[in-house]
Write a protein that holds these residues in place. Structure first.
Motif, PDB file in Angstrom:
ATOM      1  N   ARG A 113      10.359   3.382  12.170  1.00  0.00           N
ATOM      2  CA  ARG A 113       8.980   3.838  12.325  1.00  0.00           C
ATOM      3  C   ARG A 113       8.584   4.841  11.239  1.00  0.00           C
ATOM      4  O   ARG A 113       7.617   5.572  11.381  1.00  0.00           O
ATOM      5  CB  ARG A 113       8.794   4.451  13.710  1.00  0.00           C
ATOM      6  N   LEU A 114       9.308   4.842  10.144  1.00  0.00           N
ATOM      7  CA  LEU A 114       9.022   5.756   9.039  1.00  0.00           C
ATOM      8  C   LEU A 114       7.630   5.567   8.469  1.00  0.00           C
ATOM      9  O   LEU A 114       6.999   6.516   8.036  1.00  0.00           O
ATOM     10  CB  LEU A 114      10.043   5.556   7.904  1.00  0.00           C
ATOM     11  N   ALA A 115       7.151   4.340   8.445  1.00  0.00           N
ATOM     12  CA  ALA A 115       5.906   4.016   7.753  1.00  0.00           C
ATOM     13  C   ALA A 115       4.664   4.093   8.622  1.00  0.00           C
ATOM     14  O   ALA A 115       3.584   3.787   8.154  1.00  0.00           O
ATOM     15  CB  ALA A 115       6.011   2.622   7.148  1.00  0.00           C
ATOM     16  N   HIS A 116       4.791   4.515   9.862  1.00  0.00           N
ATOM     17  CA  HIS A 116       3.594   4.561  10.704  1.00  0.00           C
ATOM     18  C   HIS A 116       2.570   5.507  10.091  1.00  0.00           C
ATOM     19  O   HIS A 116       2.892   6.583   9.600  1.00  0.00           O
ATOM     20  CB  HIS A 116       3.951   4.967  12.125  1.00  0.00           C
ATOM     21  N   CYS A 175       2.922   5.791  19.152  1.00  0.00           N
ATOM     22  CA  CYS A 175       4.291   5.530  19.588  1.00  0.00           C
ATOM     23  C   CYS A 175       5.042   6.857  19.698  1.00  0.00           C
ATOM     24  O   CYS A 175       4.531   7.916  19.326  1.00  0.00           O
ATOM     25  CB  CYS A 175       4.997   4.593  18.595  1.00  0.00           C
ATOM     26  N   ILE A 176       6.262   6.814  20.165  1.00  0.00           N
ATOM     27  CA  ILE A 176       7.067   8.018  20.363  1.00  0.00           C
ATOM     28  C   ILE A 176       7.333   8.735  19.027  1.00  0.00           C
ATOM     29  O   ILE A 176       7.349   9.950  18.960  1.00  0.00           O
ATOM     30  CB  ILE A 176       8.393   7.681  21.096  1.00  0.00           C
ATOM     31  N   SER A 177       7.491   7.986  17.950  1.00  0.00           N
ATOM     32  CA  SER A 177       7.742   8.574  16.642  1.00  0.00           C
ATOM     33  C   SER A 177       6.518   9.341  16.152  1.00  0.00           C
ATOM     34  O   SER A 177       6.626  10.450  15.626  1.00  0.00           O
ATOM     35  CB  SER A 177       8.130   7.480  15.647  1.00  0.00           C
ATOM     36  N   CYS A 178       5.349   8.767  16.313  1.00  0.00           N
ATOM     37  CA  CYS A 178       4.111   9.430  15.881  1.00  0.00           C
ATOM     38  C   CYS A 178       3.846  10.661  16.736  1.00  0.00           C
ATOM     39  O   CYS A 178       3.411  11.691  16.231  1.00  0.00           O
ATOM     40  CB  CYS A 178       2.945   8.451  15.936  1.00  0.00           C
ATOM     41  N   MET A 179       4.098  10.570  18.028  1.00  0.00           N
ATOM     42  CA  MET A 179       3.935  11.745  18.899  1.00  0.00           C
ATOM     43  C   MET A 179       4.874  12.852  18.490  1.00  0.00           C
ATOM     44  O   MET A 179       4.524  14.027  18.559  1.00  0.00           O
ATOM     45  CB  MET A 179       4.139  11.351  20.365  1.00  0.00           C
ATOM     46  N   ALA A 180       6.066  12.508  18.052  1.00  0.00           N
ATOM     47  CA  ALA A 180       7.046  13.521  17.646  1.00  0.00           C
ATOM     48  C   ALA A 180       6.551  14.331  16.454  1.00  0.00           C
ATOM     49  O   ALA A 180       6.765  15.536  16.400  1.00  0.00           O
ATOM     50  CB  ALA A 180       8.376  12.857  17.311  1.00  0.00           C
ATOM     51  N   VAL A 181       5.885  13.706  15.499  1.00  0.00           N
ATOM     52  CA  VAL A 181       5.410  14.442  14.334  1.00  0.00           C
ATOM     53  C   VAL A 181       4.090  15.157  14.590  1.00  0.00           C
ATOM     54  O   VAL A 181       3.778  16.145  13.940  1.00  0.00           O
ATOM     55  CB  VAL A 181       5.290  13.567  13.061  1.00  0.00           C
ATOM     56  N   ILE A 182       3.310  14.656  15.553  1.00  0.00           N
ATOM     57  CA  ILE A 182       2.049  15.314  15.891  1.00  0.00           C
ATOM     58  C   ILE A 182       2.360  16.605  16.602  1.00  0.00           C
ATOM     59  O   ILE A 182       1.869  17.639  16.341  1.00  0.00           O
ATOM     60  CB  ILE A 182       1.131  14.406  16.735  1.00  0.00           C
ATOM     61  N   GLY A 188       0.802  -1.185   0.000  1.00  0.00           N
ATOM     62  CA  GLY A 188       0.000   0.000   0.000  1.00  0.00           C
ATOM     63  C   GLY A 188       0.848   1.252   0.000  1.00  0.00           C
ATOM     64  O   GLY A 188       2.045   1.246  -0.223  1.00  0.00           O
ATOM     65  N   ARG A 189       0.178   2.365   0.274  1.00  0.00           N
ATOM     66  CA  ARG A 189       0.835   3.662   0.249  1.00  0.00           C
ATOM     67  C   ARG A 189       1.925   3.779   1.300  1.00  0.00           C
ATOM     68  O   ARG A 189       2.971   4.343   1.058  1.00  0.00           O
ATOM     69  CB  ARG A 189      -0.195   4.753   0.470  1.00  0.00           C
ATOM     70  N   VAL A 190       1.671   3.257   2.485  1.00  0.00           N
ATOM     71  CA  VAL A 190       2.622   3.396   3.572  1.00  0.00           C
ATOM     72  C   VAL A 190       3.937   2.698   3.253  1.00  0.00           C
ATOM     73  O   VAL A 190       5.010   3.273   3.409  1.00  0.00           O
ATOM     74  CB  VAL A 190       2.016   2.861   4.888  1.00  0.00           C
ATOM     75  N   ALA A 191       3.883   1.476   2.789  1.00  0.00           N
ATOM     76  CA  ALA A 191       5.102   0.732   2.450  1.00  0.00           C
ATOM     77  C   ALA A 191       5.882   1.448   1.359  1.00  0.00           C
ATOM     78  O   ALA A 191       7.104   1.461   1.354  1.00  0.00           O
ATOM     79  CB  ALA A 191       4.757  -0.678   2.013  1.00  0.00           C
ATOM     80  N   TYR A 192       5.180   2.072   0.450  1.00  0.00           N
ATOM     81  CA  TYR A 192       5.818   2.792  -0.644  1.00  0.00           C
ATOM     82  C   TYR A 192       6.651   3.951  -0.120  1.00  0.00           C
ATOM     83  O   TYR A 192       7.788   4.148  -0.523  1.00  0.00           O
ATOM     84  CB  TYR A 192       4.725   3.310  -1.588  1.00  0.00           C
ATOM     85  N   PHE A 193       6.106   4.740   0.818  1.00  0.00           N
ATOM     86  CA  PHE A 193       6.843   5.855   1.389  1.00  0.00           C
ATOM     87  C   PHE A 193       8.054   5.370   2.164  1.00  0.00           C
ATOM     88  O   PHE A 193       9.138   5.922   2.045  1.00  0.00           O
ATOM     89  CB  PHE A 193       5.951   6.664   2.334  1.00  0.00           C
ATOM     90  N   MET A 194       7.873   4.336   2.973  1.00  0.00           N
ATOM     91  CA  MET A 194       8.956   3.854   3.812  1.00  0.00           C
ATOM     92  C   MET A 194      10.128   3.386   2.981  1.00  0.00           C
ATOM     93  O   MET A 194      11.270   3.715   3.247  1.00  0.00           O
ATOM     94  CB  MET A 194       8.473   2.726   4.720  1.00  0.00           C
ATOM     95  N   GLU A 195       9.851   2.635   1.936  1.00  0.00           N
ATOM     96  CA  GLU A 195      10.914   2.106   1.091  1.00  0.00           C
ATOM     97  C   GLU A 195      11.684   3.256   0.440  1.00  0.00           C
ATOM     98  O   GLU A 195      12.894   3.225   0.339  1.00  0.00           O
ATOM     99  CB  GLU A 195      10.295   1.182   0.028  1.00  0.00           C
ATOM    100  N   ASP A 196      10.994   4.301   0.041  1.00  0.00           N
ATOM    101  CA  ASP A 196      11.635   5.442  -0.598  1.00  0.00           C
ATOM    102  C   ASP A 196      12.557   6.165   0.369  1.00  0.00           C
ATOM    103  O   ASP A 196      13.652   6.566   0.016  1.00  0.00           O
ATOM    104  CB  ASP A 196      10.573   6.401  -1.140  1.00  0.00           C
ATOM    105  N   GLU A 197      12.147   6.329   1.603  1.00  0.00           N
ATOM    106  CA  GLU A 197      12.949   7.055   2.586  1.00  0.00           C
ATOM    107  C   GLU A 197      14.160   6.269   3.071  1.00  0.00           C
ATOM    108  O   GLU A 197      15.063   6.837   3.662  1.00  0.00           O
ATOM    109  CB  GLU A 197      12.093   7.462   3.775  1.00  0.00           C
ATOM    110  N   GLN A 198      14.201   4.977   2.820  1.00  0.00           N
ATOM    111  CA  GLN A 198      15.351   4.175   3.223  1.00  0.00           C
ATOM    112  C   GLN A 198      16.407   4.103   2.131  1.00  0.00           C
ATOM    113  O   GLN A 198      17.439   3.491   2.320  1.00  0.00           O
ATOM    114  CB  GLN A 198      14.901   2.772   3.626  1.00  0.00           C
ATOM    115  N   ARG A 199      16.158   4.732   1.000  1.00  0.00           N
ATOM    116  CA  ARG A 199      17.118   4.736  -0.102  1.00  0.00           C
ATOM    117  C   ARG A 199      18.266   5.691   0.207  1.00  0.00           C
ATOM    118  O   ARG A 199      18.208   6.483   1.138  1.00  0.00           O
ATOM    119  CB  ARG A 199      16.420   5.174  -1.394  1.00  0.00           C
ATOM    120  N   ALA A 200      19.294   5.650  -0.634  1.00  0.00           N
ATOM    121  CA  ALA A 200      20.414   6.573  -0.488  1.00  0.00           C
ATOM    122  C   ALA A 200      19.887   8.001  -0.549  1.00  0.00           C
ATOM    123  O   ALA A 200      18.926   8.296  -1.270  1.00  0.00           O
ATOM    124  CB  ALA A 200      21.428   6.333  -1.600  1.00  0.00           C
ATOM    125  N   LEU A 201      20.505   8.907   0.198  1.00  0.00           N
ATOM    126  CA  LEU A 201      20.030  10.280   0.306  1.00  0.00           C
ATOM    127  C   LEU A 201      19.847  10.949  -1.058  1.00  0.00           C
ATOM    128  O   LEU A 201      18.877  11.667  -1.281  1.00  0.00           O
ATOM    129  CB  LEU A 201      20.996  11.093   1.166  1.00  0.00           C
TER     130      LEU A 201
END
Length: 129
Positions: free
Chosen positions: A64-67, A122-129, A1-14
């Motif tokens: 936790r990129l894909a949460h 989780c702590i990651s989601c709270m950080a962005v909220i 789905g959409r979430v997995a797509y974003f996570m995979e992209d953010e784990q690529r080389a900068l």
């Protein structure tokens, strides 16, 4: 789905990060609004990379990129960036560089967002909220 797509992209080389997300937007994978913004040039690859840095996914026991809470807020933030770019005069407001949308840097993003969460954040989601 959409979430997995974003996570995979953010784990690529900068240097490559954000390319698949932009492709996803252009193809309409995240809705008509972001697709139009990407096609019109109101949303750039650099905007995507900046937004990913503004809302970092924290690492605690696992990535936790894909949460979903982070992904929803990332898409909403990119919609604000695209709309601000479309309406902005040259030069672009400092808000689009700094990620501050309270009016102090030229862009005032005001509204209401309802984020349905079916479990505790989780702590990651709270950080962005």
């Amino acid at each position: 789905g959409r979430v997995a797509y974003f996570m995979e992209d953010e784990q690529r080389a900068l240097a490559l990060r954000g390319e698949r997300t932009m492709e996803h937007f252009v193809n309409g994978g995240a809705g008509e609004g972001l697709a139009r913004m990407a096609k019109e040039g109101w949303l750039t690859l650099e905007d995507i990379k900046r937004a990913q840095r503004w809302l970092p996914g924290l690492f605690a026991q696992h990535a936790r990129l894909a949460h979903c809470e982070r992904q929803a807020l990332l898409e909403m933030l990119l919609m604000v960036v695209g709309a601000a770019t479309a309406c902005a005069a040259e030069p672009l407001p400092q808000a689009l560089v700094e990620g501050i949308f309270d009016g102090s840097c030229g862009v005032d993003a005001v509204g209401e967002l309802r984020l349905y969460v079916s479990h505790f954040c989780c702590i990651s989601c709270m950080a962005v909220i």
